[in-house]
Motif scaffolding. Structure first.
Motif, PDB file in Angstrom:
ATOM      1  N   LEU A  73      16.848  -5.432  28.107  1.00  0.00           N
ATOM      2  CA  LEU A  73      17.837  -5.396  27.026  1.00  0.00           C
ATOM      3  C   LEU A  73      17.914  -6.685  26.209  1.00  0.00           C
ATOM      4  N   GLU A  74      17.183  -7.724  26.592  1.00  0.00           N
ATOM      5  CA  GLU A  74      17.284  -8.984  25.856  1.00  0.00           C
ATOM      6  C   GLU A  74      15.996  -9.224  25.072  1.00  0.00           C
ATOM      7  N   THR A  75      15.178 -10.177  25.457  1.00  0.00           N
ATOM      8  CA  THR A  75      13.968 -10.497  24.695  1.00  0.00           C
ATOM      9  C   THR A  75      13.001  -9.321  24.634  1.00  0.00           C
ATOM     10  N   SER A  76      12.999  -8.478  25.639  1.00  0.00           N
ATOM     11  CA  SER A  76      12.089  -7.326  25.689  1.00  0.00           C
ATOM     12  C   SER A  76      12.560  -6.168  24.815  1.00  0.00           C
ATOM     13  N   SER A 120      17.599  -3.087  12.619  1.00  0.00           N
ATOM     14  CA  SER A 120      17.336  -4.522  12.702  1.00  0.00           C
ATOM     15  C   SER A 120      17.658  -5.043  14.095  1.00  0.00           C
ATOM     16  N   TRP A 121      16.999  -6.144  14.440  1.00  0.00           N
ATOM     17  CA  TRP A 121      17.185  -6.769  15.756  1.00  0.00           C
ATOM     18  C   TRP A 121      16.881  -8.242  15.652  1.00  0.00           C
ATOM     19  N   ALA A 122      17.587  -9.042  16.415  1.00  0.00           N
ATOM     20  CA  ALA A 122      17.264 -10.453  16.579  1.00  0.00           C
ATOM     21  C   ALA A 122      17.277 -10.767  18.065  1.00  0.00           C
ATOM     22  N   GLY A 123      16.264 -11.482  18.515  1.00  0.00           N
ATOM     23  CA  GLY A 123      16.167 -11.813  19.931  1.00  0.00           C
ATOM     24  C   GLY A 123      15.658 -13.226  20.116  1.00  0.00           C
ATOM     25  N   PHE A 124      15.675 -13.683  21.359  1.00  0.00           N
ATOM     26  CA  PHE A 124      15.378 -15.079  21.665  1.00  0.00           C
ATOM     27  C   PHE A 124      14.213 -15.165  22.645  1.00  0.00           C
ATOM     28  N   ARG A 125      13.142 -15.819  22.199  1.00  0.00           N
ATOM     29  CA  ARG A 125      11.973 -15.967  23.067  1.00  0.00           C
ATOM     30  C   ARG A 125      12.107 -17.264  23.863  1.00  0.00           C
ATOM     31  N   ASN A 151       8.712 -18.108  37.156  1.00  0.00           N
ATOM     32  CA  ASN A 151       7.857 -17.250  36.323  1.00  0.00           C
ATOM     33  C   ASN A 151       8.633 -16.991  35.033  1.00  0.00           C
ATOM     34  N   THR A 152       8.542 -17.950  34.127  1.00  0.00           N
ATOM     35  CA  THR A 152       9.414 -17.906  32.957  1.00  0.00           C
ATOM     36  C   THR A 152       8.819 -18.738  31.828  1.00  0.00           C
ATOM     37  N   GLY A 153       9.499 -18.753  30.662  1.00  0.00           N
ATOM     38  CA  GLY A 153       9.058 -19.582  29.552  1.00  0.00           C
ATOM     39  C   GLY A 153       7.833 -19.053  28.832  1.00  0.00           C
ATOM     40  N   HIS A 154       7.693 -17.730  28.714  1.00  0.00           N
ATOM     41  CA  HIS A 154       6.500 -17.131  28.115  1.00  0.00           C
ATOM     42  C   HIS A 154       6.525 -17.113  26.592  1.00  0.00           C
ATOM     43  N   GLY A 155       7.623 -17.550  25.986  1.00  0.00           N
ATOM     44  CA  GLY A 155       7.688 -17.624  24.535  1.00  0.00           C
ATOM     45  C   GLY A 155       7.486 -16.280  23.868  1.00  0.00           C
ATOM     46  N   THR A 156       6.610 -16.241  22.860  1.00  0.00           N
ATOM     47  CA  THR A 156       6.372 -15.013  22.108  1.00  0.00           C
ATOM     48  C   THR A 156       5.393 -14.075  22.803  1.00  0.00           C
ATOM     49  N   PHE A 157       4.882 -14.465  23.974  1.00  0.00           N
ATOM     50  CA  PHE A 157       3.837 -13.674  24.624  1.00  0.00           C
ATOM     51  C   PHE A 157       4.271 -13.132  25.989  1.00  0.00           C
ATOM     52  N   GLY A 158       5.573 -12.864  26.126  1.00  0.00           N
ATOM     53  CA  GLY A 158       6.088 -12.416  27.417  1.00  0.00           C
ATOM     54  C   GLY A 158       5.458 -11.142  27.921  1.00  0.00           C
ATOM     55  N   TRP A 159       5.432 -10.107  27.072  1.00  0.00           N
ATOM     56  CA  TRP A 159       4.845  -8.840  27.510  1.00  0.00           C
ATOM     57  C   TRP A 159       3.345  -8.991  27.739  1.00  0.00           C
ATOM     58  N   GLY A 182      17.613 -27.004  41.050  1.00  0.00           N
ATOM     59  CA  GLY A 182      16.877 -28.258  41.058  1.00  0.00           C
ATOM     60  C   GLY A 182      15.577 -28.220  40.295  1.00  0.00           C
ATOM     61  N   ALA A 183      15.438 -27.303  39.333  1.00  0.00           N
ATOM     62  CA  ALA A 183      14.209 -27.179  38.547  1.00  0.00           C
ATOM     63  C   ALA A 183      14.494 -27.565  37.101  1.00  0.00           C
ATOM     64  N   ARG A 184      13.711 -28.512  36.554  1.00  0.00           N
ATOM     65  CA  ARG A 184      13.888 -28.922  35.160  1.00  0.00           C
ATOM     66  C   ARG A 184      13.019 -28.044  34.282  1.00  0.00           C
ATOM     67  N   LEU A 185      13.659 -27.223  33.453  1.00  0.00           N
ATOM     68  CA  LEU A 185      12.944 -26.268  32.603  1.00  0.00           C
ATOM     69  C   LEU A 185      13.441 -26.410  31.168  1.00  0.00           C
ATOM     70  N   PRO A 186      12.786 -27.227  30.350  1.00  0.00           N
ATOM     71  CA  PRO A 186      13.240 -27.427  28.966  1.00  0.00           C
ATOM     72  C   PRO A 186      12.848 -26.258  28.066  1.00  0.00           C
ATOM     73  N   ILE A 187      13.473 -25.115  28.310  1.00  0.00           N
ATOM     74  CA  ILE A 187      13.155 -23.882  27.583  1.00  0.00           C
ATOM     75  C   ILE A 187      14.143 -23.712  26.435  1.00  0.00           C
ATOM     76  N   TYR A 188      13.628 -23.387  25.268  1.00  0.00           N
ATOM     77  CA  TYR A 188      14.492 -23.205  24.096  1.00  0.00           C
ATOM     78  C   TYR A 188      14.474 -21.746  23.651  1.00  0.00           C
ATOM     79  N   PRO A 189      15.634 -21.206  23.208  1.00  0.00           N
ATOM     80  CA  PRO A 189      15.698 -19.813  22.743  1.00  0.00           C
ATOM     81  C   PRO A 189      15.230 -19.685  21.289  1.00  0.00           C
TER      82      PRO A 189
END
Length: 424
Positions: free
Chosen positions: A37-40, A358-363, A384-392, A272-279
């Motif tokens: 229901l979110e980025t997918s 229309s739709w807006a989502g966050f990669r 297992n994260t941070g796939h950006g625009t290539f998640g699928w 305890g994981a540093r993940l500089p992920i941006y939406p």
């Protein structure tokens, strides 16, 4: 083992499927009401195995400012920029300036894409899924000589890695995609026959149903609020709550996999994981076809607007923009106008634009570009994260790699480019 997967987007659900196939007991925790229901939800509809690349590109940096000030430019930054956005951009700049890093990361991501194609083929042999799938490949257009030269350089790398492709003249592009408007500039293109299309949302929900039928437990509308650790500091259980904040029983497990998309940065801090992920925000319009003969056969990328046109059965989806606006869910009319102009310029009359959704989502984007695939600081936390625009596109491969790591198998690919600790 009992393994908890956090997140029921396409990455989380493919991970659950891979683990269930290996005989593990799997529980998926998702804060929303259903899977996907979110980025997918309404992404570009591509599985572009031969068209993956890192975000931190030296070439992109040179174009960033012109794109920002151009009305229809593909890159947007909400003003005033947030401290989070500025930190992300600064990190992107640092990674883009590291000699050879972009090229090394692109090779690693293309190898991951090729492996993902194999994994998807095996997945679809295991489970029959209905998601408007297509196998017509991907066509990347070149509207001018400069764009064509860039495609020729990319073709050299694809050839080096053994990825099927064909450089095409304008006439060959028109033969491959006959609905393209003939009056628009076009000097050539490249065709990637191994790439596929489909509705990621339908795929994710269909695969989640298969997983549930095979014994995977899904806890929807459930938030992760914290973590319990044992004496050695390893994760023992998650503390949970309903969406209304009511505390639930802790969920104990042998291992945990974080697949929470843009929420991974906040949740990673808990573990305890540093993940500089941006939406990174993107937009799409999905509309029923009006005249199928005027629509693309598969996926077409327009180099002028930097948008993607994808045929999804009897629908057309157009997707574009890379916007740094935190989690602002507003959909400015100007963004939709650009998408509609792009449709009119290449596939005029193909779709019923009056009925467009229309739709807006966050990669979930990392500042260098490759996803995060590997073991966290604690030996029972996997990322297992941070796939950006290539998640699928990359989800099936990253799911198998995580399953291999959990079972102590040698990973099918080298994971240096994807290691969680690369951000410090």
């Amino acid at each position: 083992m009992h393994i908890v997967v956090i997140g029921a987007g396409v990455v989380g659900v493919t991970t659950a499927h891979a683990l269930q196939q290996r005989g593990h007991r799997v529980t998926v925790v998702e804060c929303l009401a259903a899977a996907g229901l979110e980025t997918s939800r309404a992404n570009a509809g591509q599985r572009s195995y031969g068209y993956v690349y890192p975000w931190a590109s030296p070439a992109m940096l040179k174009k960033a400012l012109p794109w920002l000030v151009k009305r229809d430019g593909p890159l947007k930054l909400k003003l005033p920029p947030s401290p989070h956005a500025l930190r992300f951009l600064a990190a992107t700049w640092r990674f883009a300036q590291q000699p050879g890093l972009f090229e090394a990361n692109k090779r690693a991501m293309l190898r991951l894409g090729a492996y993902s194609r194999q994994c998807f083929e095996a997945l679809e042999e295991d489970a029959t899924l209905d998601f408007d799938a297509g196998q017509g490949g991907l066509v990347d257009l070149a509207s001018d000589v400069e764009s064509l030269k860039a495609l020729q350089v990319n073709a050299g790398l694809l050839g080096e890695l053994g990825i099927a492709h064909q450089l095409m003249t304008a006439a060959e592009v028109a033969e491959r995609e006959p609905a393209l408007a003939g009056s628009q500039p076009l000097v050539g293109g490249i065709w990637l026959p191994g790439d596929g299309t489909g509705d990621c949302h339908r795929f994710t929900q269909a695969l989640a149903a298969v997983c549930a039928a095979r014994g995977v437990d899904f806890l929807f509308e459930t938030q992760v609020t914290g973590a319990e650790r044992d004496g050695g500091g390893h994760l023992r259980a998650l503390t949970l709550a309903t969406r209304d904040g009511e505390a639930l029983e802790p969920l104990a497990a042998d291992a945990f996999v974080l697949c929470a998309g843009t929420a991974s940065q906040r949740l990673g801090e808990m573990f305890g994981a540093r993940l500089p992920i941006y939406p990174v925000k993107g937009y799409s319009l999905t509309m029923p076809l009006r005249d199928a003969a005027r629509a693309p056969r598969s996926t077409v990328i327009d180099d002028r607007y930097k948008v993607v046109f994808t045929r999804l059965g009897e629908r057309l989806r157009v997707t574009g923009f890379v916007e740094l606006a935190e989690h602002d869910r507003q959909i400015p009319e100007q963004r939709l106008e650009t998408l509609l102009h792009a449709v009119a310029s290449r596939f005029d009359g193909a779709a019923d634009v009056e009925r467009a959704e229309s739709w807006a989502g966050f990669r979930p984007m990392t500042p260098d570009g490759p996803p995060v695939i590997g073991e966290g600081k604690r030996n029972n936390l996997f990322l297992n994260t941070g796939h950006g625009t290539f998640g699928w596109t990359l989800s099936a491969a990253s799911a198998q790699l995580i399953a291999q790591l959990i079972d102590g198998d040698k990973p099918a690919l080298a994971l240096e480019a994807f290691r969680p600790g690369r951000f410090g």
